[in-house]
Design an enzyme around this catalytic site. Structure first.
Site, mmCIF file in Angstrom:
data_model
loop_
_atom_site.group_PDB
_atom_site.id
_atom_site.type_symbol
_atom_site.label_atom_id
_atom_site.label_comp_id
_atom_site.label_asym_id
_atom_site.label_seq_id
_atom_site.Cartn_x
_atom_site.Cartn_y
_atom_site.Cartn_z
ATOM 1 N N ASN A 88 39.258 -34.995 -27.893
ATOM 2 C CA ASN A 88 38.864 -35.710 -29.114
ATOM 3 C C ASN A 88 40.070 -36.388 -29.761
ATOM 4 O O ASN A 88 41.182 -35.868 -29.721
ATOM 5 C CB ASN A 88 38.216 -34.739 -30.102
ATOM 6 C CG ASN A 88 36.953 -34.126 -29.535
ATOM 7 O OD1 ASN A 88 36.396 -34.649 -28.578
ATOM 8 N ND2 ASN A 88 36.513 -33.018 -30.107
ATOM 9 N N ILE A 89 39.788 -37.507 -30.394
ATOM 10 C CA ILE A 89 40.856 -38.243 -31.066
ATOM 11 C C ILE A 89 40.808 -38.030 -32.572
ATOM 12 O O ILE A 89 41.620 -38.578 -33.310
ATOM 13 C CB ILE A 89 40.824 -39.746 -30.696
ATOM 14 C CG1 ILE A 89 39.460 -40.374 -31.002
ATOM 15 C CG2 ILE A 89 41.161 -39.928 -29.207
ATOM 16 C CD1 ILE A 89 39.391 -41.882 -30.718
ATOM 17 N N ASP A 90 39.840 -37.205 -33.037
ATOM 18 C CA ASP A 90 39.821 -36.855 -34.463
ATOM 19 C C ASP A 90 40.861 -35.754 -34.725
ATOM 20 O O ASP A 90 41.488 -35.238 -33.801
ATOM 21 C CB ASP A 90 38.407 -36.423 -34.896
ATOM 22 C CG ASP A 90 37.940 -35.138 -34.203
ATOM 23 O OD1 ASP A 90 38.667 -34.131 -34.247
ATOM 24 O OD2 ASP A 90 36.838 -35.142 -33.605
ATOM 25 N N HIS A 105 43.679 -37.319 -24.920
ATOM 26 C CA HIS A 105 43.204 -38.701 -24.982
ATOM 27 C C HIS A 105 43.743 -39.453 -26.201
ATOM 28 O O HIS A 105 43.178 -40.464 -26.604
ATOM 29 C CB HIS A 105 41.670 -38.741 -24.974
ATOM 30 C CG HIS A 105 41.082 -38.358 -23.646
ATOM 31 N ND1 HIS A 105 39.744 -38.088 -23.456
ATOM 32 C CD2 HIS A 105 41.668 -38.196 -22.431
ATOM 33 C CE1 HIS A 105 39.529 -37.774 -22.179
ATOM 34 N NE2 HIS A 105 40.682 -37.829 -21.537
ATOM 35 N N CYS A 113 53.090 -48.410 -29.758
ATOM 36 C CA CYS A 113 53.690 -49.745 -29.651
ATOM 37 C C CYS A 113 53.717 -50.181 -28.188
ATOM 38 O O CYS A 113 54.262 -49.474 -27.334
ATOM 39 C CB CYS A 113 55.102 -49.744 -30.227
ATOM 40 S SG CYS A 113 55.886 -51.369 -30.091
ATOM 41 N N THR A 172 31.661 -30.555 -24.011
ATOM 42 C CA THR A 172 32.062 -31.733 -23.226
ATOM 43 C C THR A 172 31.102 -31.910 -22.061
ATOM 44 O O THR A 172 30.616 -30.943 -21.484
ATOM 45 C CB THR A 172 33.533 -31.642 -22.761
ATOM 46 O OG1 THR A 172 33.838 -32.758 -21.919
ATOM 47 C CG2 THR A 172 33.835 -30.360 -22.024
ATOM 48 N N ALA A 215 27.716 -25.711 -30.926
ATOM 49 C CA ALA A 215 29.072 -25.144 -30.969
ATOM 50 C C ALA A 215 29.297 -24.331 -32.238
ATOM 51 O O ALA A 215 29.993 -23.312 -32.199
ATOM 52 C CB ALA A 215 30.101 -26.274 -30.870
HETATM 53 N N1 APR Z 1 27.446 -28.258 -29.786
HETATM 54 C C1 APR Z 1 27.866 -28.164 -28.504
HETATM 55 N N2 APR Z 1 27.795 -29.169 -27.623
HETATM 56 C C2 APR Z 1 27.278 -30.340 -28.057
HETATM 57 C C3 APR Z 1 26.827 -30.520 -29.389
HETATM 58 C C4 APR Z 1 26.901 -29.406 -30.267
HETATM 59 N N3 APR Z 1 26.492 -29.471 -31.531
HETATM 60 N N4 APR Z 1 26.352 -31.798 -29.494
HETATM 61 C C5 APR Z 1 26.522 -32.377 -28.303
HETATM 62 N N5 APR Z 1 27.067 -31.502 -27.426
HETATM 63 C C6 APR Z 1 27.443 -31.720 -26.023
HETATM 64 C C7 APR Z 1 26.553 -32.680 -25.291
HETATM 65 O O1 APR Z 1 25.432 -31.986 -24.701
HETATM 66 C C8 APR Z 1 27.489 -33.234 -24.225
HETATM 67 O O2 APR Z 1 27.471 -32.441 -23.044
HETATM 68 O O3 APR Z 1 28.713 -32.309 -26.029
HETATM 69 C C9 APR Z 1 28.878 -33.118 -24.884
HETATM 70 C C10 APR Z 1 29.468 -34.433 -25.336
HETATM 71 O O4 APR Z 1 29.732 -35.216 -24.211
HETATM 72 P P1 APR Z 1 30.425 -36.648 -24.309
HETATM 73 O O5 APR Z 1 29.768 -37.426 -25.393
HETATM 74 O O6 APR Z 1 30.442 -37.211 -22.939
HETATM 75 O O7 APR Z 1 31.892 -36.328 -24.822
HETATM 76 P P2 APR Z 1 33.169 -35.850 -24.011
HETATM 77 O O8 APR Z 1 32.783 -34.933 -22.898
HETATM 78 O O9 APR Z 1 34.125 -35.343 -25.030
HETATM 79 O O10 APR Z 1 33.731 -37.199 -23.423
HETATM 80 C C11 APR Z 1 34.910 -37.140 -22.672
HETATM 81 O O11 APR Z 1 35.038 -39.476 -22.308
HETATM 82 O O12 APR Z 1 34.414 -41.389 -23.220
HETATM 83 C C12 APR Z 1 35.510 -40.654 -22.904
HETATM 84 O O13 APR Z 1 37.670 -40.514 -23.793
HETATM 85 C C13 APR Z 1 36.329 -40.271 -24.109
HETATM 86 O O14 APR Z 1 37.207 -38.114 -24.715
HETATM 87 C C14 APR Z 1 36.069 -38.795 -24.241
HETATM 88 C C15 APR Z 1 35.723 -38.389 -22.837
#
Ligand code: APR
Length: 228
Positions: A88-90, A105, A113, A172, A215
């Site tokens: 996450n970038i937050d 990330h 820069c 994720t 989560a």
């Molecule tokens: N609690 C737990 N899991 C959750 C919740 C929740 N409240 N809400 C959503 N999820 C799960 C979803 O089911 C999904 O599997 O979180 C996951 C989010 O997946 P993505 O949106 O693909 O995010 P992420 O895995 O962090 O993406 C990875 O991809 O786009 C690039 O650089 C970007 O860091 C990012 C990377």
């Protein structure tokens, strides 16, 4: 016990930060190629700056949730034996009090820069094209790792995966490498692996154990069971 926790967009979802892949494959109305690739930035820098400027500004409206808080609590007990690796970038882990966090990330609150490659803490918009505080050249971009770029801190992450006894993945989708491969790396070094996710992810079958739910419920329950 040494623990590595990998977090993704799902851990911040209940704080109000949108995830990436749940809805229609668009990121807040944009195609990934337009806002998350170096080519997209070269083509339309103003669009990309506006996109990340809006996300940076939106941080003011969100708060950490009990999942972030639980990981900060776990760090109070485990200290250096816990590493949080986030995609996450937050800054919600930091706002909960976590200190041992690697942003593989990049970070919204940082600017990179393209001239001198320095990274500077950043809270303002980048669309105004401010100069780099280090070298003075007007080449700042969001300090975010885009598709086709190499994530940060990979050496430290793999060193921690090699040493850990437990690897936990939180929120994720397991769709983006190299993070999606951490579970196999940790397992190959002998760690137990646990997935905490709302729904089964693409990599669920790679974990020793998976638990499904929000989560904000699963992470505190897991931390409580681990450290009481
Ligand atoms: N609690 C737990 N899991 C959750 C919740 C929740 N409240 N809400 C959503 N999820 C799960 C979803 O089911 C999904 O599997 O979180 C996951 C989010 O997946 P993505 O949106 O693909 O995010 P992420 O895995 O962090 O993406 C990875 O991809 O786009 C690039 O650089 C970007 O860091 C990012 C990377």
């Amino acid at each position: 016990m040494r623990v590595v926790v990998l977090t993704g967009a799902g851990i911040s979802a209940e704080s109000g930060v949108p995830t990436f892949r749940d809805a229609d494959g668009l990121w807040e109305g944009h195609r990934v190629e337009d806002v998350a690739t170096p080519e997209g930035f070269d083509l339309k820098p103003s669009l990309v700056h506006a996109f990340y400027d809006a996300r940076r500004a939106a941080l003011a409206d969100v708060e950490p949730n009990p999942a972030h808080d639980a990981l900060a609590r776990l760090e109070e007990t485990l200290g250096d034996d816990l590493l949080v690796v986030t995609q996450n970038i937050d800054d919600l882990h930091e706002r909960s009090g976590s200190q041992r966090v690697l942003h593989m990330h990049g970070e919204l609150l940082s600017a990179l820069c393209r001239g001198c490659r320095s990274r500077s803490p950043w809270t303002d918009p980048l669309a105004d094209l401010p100069p780099c505080p280090r070298c003075g050249v007007t080449e700042l971009r969001p300090d975010v790792v885009w598709f086709g770029e190499i994530p940060y801190e990979m050496d430290r992450i793999y060193a921690a995966l090699e040493r850990c006894d437990l690897f936990v993945s939180v929120g994720t989708s397991g769709a983006v490498y190299p993070a999606a491969g951490f579970v196999q790396a940790a397992a190959s070094y002998g760690a137990r692996t646990l997935e905490l996710n709302l729904l089964p992810s693409e990599g669920s079958h790679l974990f020793d154990e998976t638990r499904h739910g929000p989560a904000s419920r699963l992470v505190p329950a897991w931390v409580d069971a681990l450290v009481g």
